[in-house]
Design a protein around this motif. Sequence first.
Motif, mmCIF file in Angstrom:
data_model
loop_
_atom_site.group_PDB
_atom_site.id
_atom_site.type_symbol
_atom_site.label_atom_id
_atom_site.label_comp_id
_atom_site.label_asym_id
_atom_site.label_seq_id
_atom_site.Cartn_x
_atom_site.Cartn_y
_atom_site.Cartn_z
ATOM 1 N N VAL A 1 74.382 17.181 -40.722
ATOM 2 C CA VAL A 1 74.475 18.296 -39.730
ATOM 3 C C VAL A 1 74.713 17.493 -38.427
ATOM 4 O O VAL A 1 74.371 16.852 -37.782
ATOM 5 C CB VAL A 1 72.976 18.714 -39.542
ATOM 6 C CG1 VAL A 1 72.926 20.159 -38.275
ATOM 7 C CG2 VAL A 1 72.284 19.526 -40.688
ATOM 8 N N ALA A 2 75.890 17.910 -37.891
ATOM 9 C CA ALA A 2 76.454 17.390 -36.597
ATOM 10 C C ALA A 2 76.496 18.625 -35.566
ATOM 11 O O ALA A 2 76.853 19.824 -35.703
ATOM 12 C CB ALA A 2 78.030 17.067 -37.058
ATOM 13 N N VAL A 3 76.212 18.000 -34.251
ATOM 14 C CA VAL A 3 76.400 18.998 -33.074
ATOM 15 C C VAL A 3 77.141 18.807 -32.108
ATOM 16 O O VAL A 3 77.270 17.606 -31.818
ATOM 17 C CB VAL A 3 74.810 19.048 -32.530
ATOM 18 C CG1 VAL A 3 74.625 19.906 -31.233
ATOM 19 C CG2 VAL A 3 74.006 19.486 -33.503
ATOM 20 N N THR A 4 78.130 19.627 -31.869
ATOM 21 C CA THR A 4 79.140 19.285 -30.669
ATOM 22 C C THR A 4 78.763 20.300 -29.487
ATOM 23 O O THR A 4 78.471 21.438 -29.629
ATOM 24 C CB THR A 4 80.424 19.761 -31.213
ATOM 25 O OG1 THR A 4 80.755 18.870 -32.480
ATOM 26 C CG2 THR A 4 81.674 19.633 -30.047
ATOM 27 N N VAL B 1 82.688 17.467 -25.771
ATOM 28 C CA VAL B 1 84.112 17.764 -25.607
ATOM 29 C C VAL B 1 83.902 18.447 -24.149
ATOM 30 O O VAL B 1 83.188 19.203 -23.680
ATOM 31 C CB VAL B 1 84.839 18.766 -26.336
ATOM 32 C CG1 VAL B 1 86.287 18.729 -25.846
ATOM 33 C CG2 VAL B 1 84.717 17.956 -27.882
ATOM 34 N N ILE B 2 84.602 17.520 -22.940
ATOM 35 C CA ILE B 2 84.922 18.030 -21.730
ATOM 36 C C ILE B 2 86.434 18.519 -21.427
ATOM 37 O O ILE B 2 87.379 17.578 -21.570
ATOM 38 C CB ILE B 2 84.180 16.895 -20.880
ATOM 39 C CG1 ILE B 2 82.648 16.695 -20.982
ATOM 40 C CG2 ILE B 2 84.542 17.637 -19.024
ATOM 41 C CD1 ILE B 2 82.376 15.650 -20.310
ATOM 42 N N THR B 3 86.409 19.417 -20.679
ATOM 43 C CA THR B 3 88.131 19.863 -20.534
ATOM 44 C C THR B 3 88.168 20.676 -19.552
ATOM 45 O O THR B 3 87.345 21.315 -19.032
ATOM 46 C CB THR B 3 88.658 20.510 -21.677
ATOM 47 O OG1 THR B 3 90.031 20.540 -21.644
ATOM 48 C CG2 THR B 3 88.235 21.825 -22.127
ATOM 49 N N PRO B 4 89.287 20.692 -18.609
ATOM 50 C CA PRO B 4 90.208 19.645 -18.536
ATOM 51 C C PRO B 4 90.075 18.420 -18.195
ATOM 52 O O PRO B 4 88.839 18.234 -17.723
ATOM 53 C CB PRO B 4 91.338 20.406 -17.560
ATOM 54 C CG PRO B 4 90.561 21.201 -16.699
ATOM 55 C CD PRO B 4 89.354 21.523 -17.487
#
Length: 273
Positions: free
Chosen positions: A186-189, A233-236
Amino acid sequence: MSATVRGARVLVTGATRGMGRLFAERAAAAGAAAVVLWGRDAAGLGEVATAIARPGLRVRTDVVDLADAAALDAAARAVLDDLGTVDVLVNNAGVITSSGYFWDQAPAEAAHTLRVNTAAPMRLVSRLLPAMIADAGRPKRILNVASAAGLVPNPRMSVYAASKAALLTWSDTVRLELEQAGHAHVAVTTFSPSYVDTGMFAGIRPILLTPTLSPERAVDRAWRAMLAGRPHVITPATVHVARAARGLLPPRAWDRMARAFGVHRSMEGFTGH
């Protein structure tokens, strides 16, 4: 990585439009066995279900008000009774109810924002995660859509920013707990984008060097990270710079920098929903 979704059971909240609809389309295109669409608009859910229909794919639609804890619990039980478990959960739904200063915002609006943006994803994961842990036969993924607002404070969105900051910290902590407990399947993003052009933030003023993201680009970044099991994940890229600068600079120096880049004025033209 597409094998993570091929044959999977996928649940997407806020699935009637914007990023939620795009997540549902990605799941269908990747060969999911079942896609569960949650939203408040029955007609909108039906439209998305029709759009993503294809041979071998089962599409389930549930009208769910995420601010109603009892309704959320009942809908989660129904999904588990029907599918056994969920392999991919996309906590996409979110609201912003005001662009005024905190003291001008009605307490009921603030409470609603916290219920939908923070409490609902927590509650839904609490209902689905035990079955996801128990079914170790295939990879499981949880994608929680947070916001750059949870990393960089911004006037006129105090409650929204707080709701996303809490979501981000909770999401990453659950990731660590799963790793510590040995549930590696189980992976959390956590996904923290800046403004996304879905209509939710219509009218915002541009921030220097920080383009408003198209929904397609945002979903592509989030989806790929989720498949890979990336933690955050951070964007931009300018959000990374802002996050680092805020951590390194004295508060007043950071405030001056944020004002110069237009961060603190970005919500002044807000007409979104």
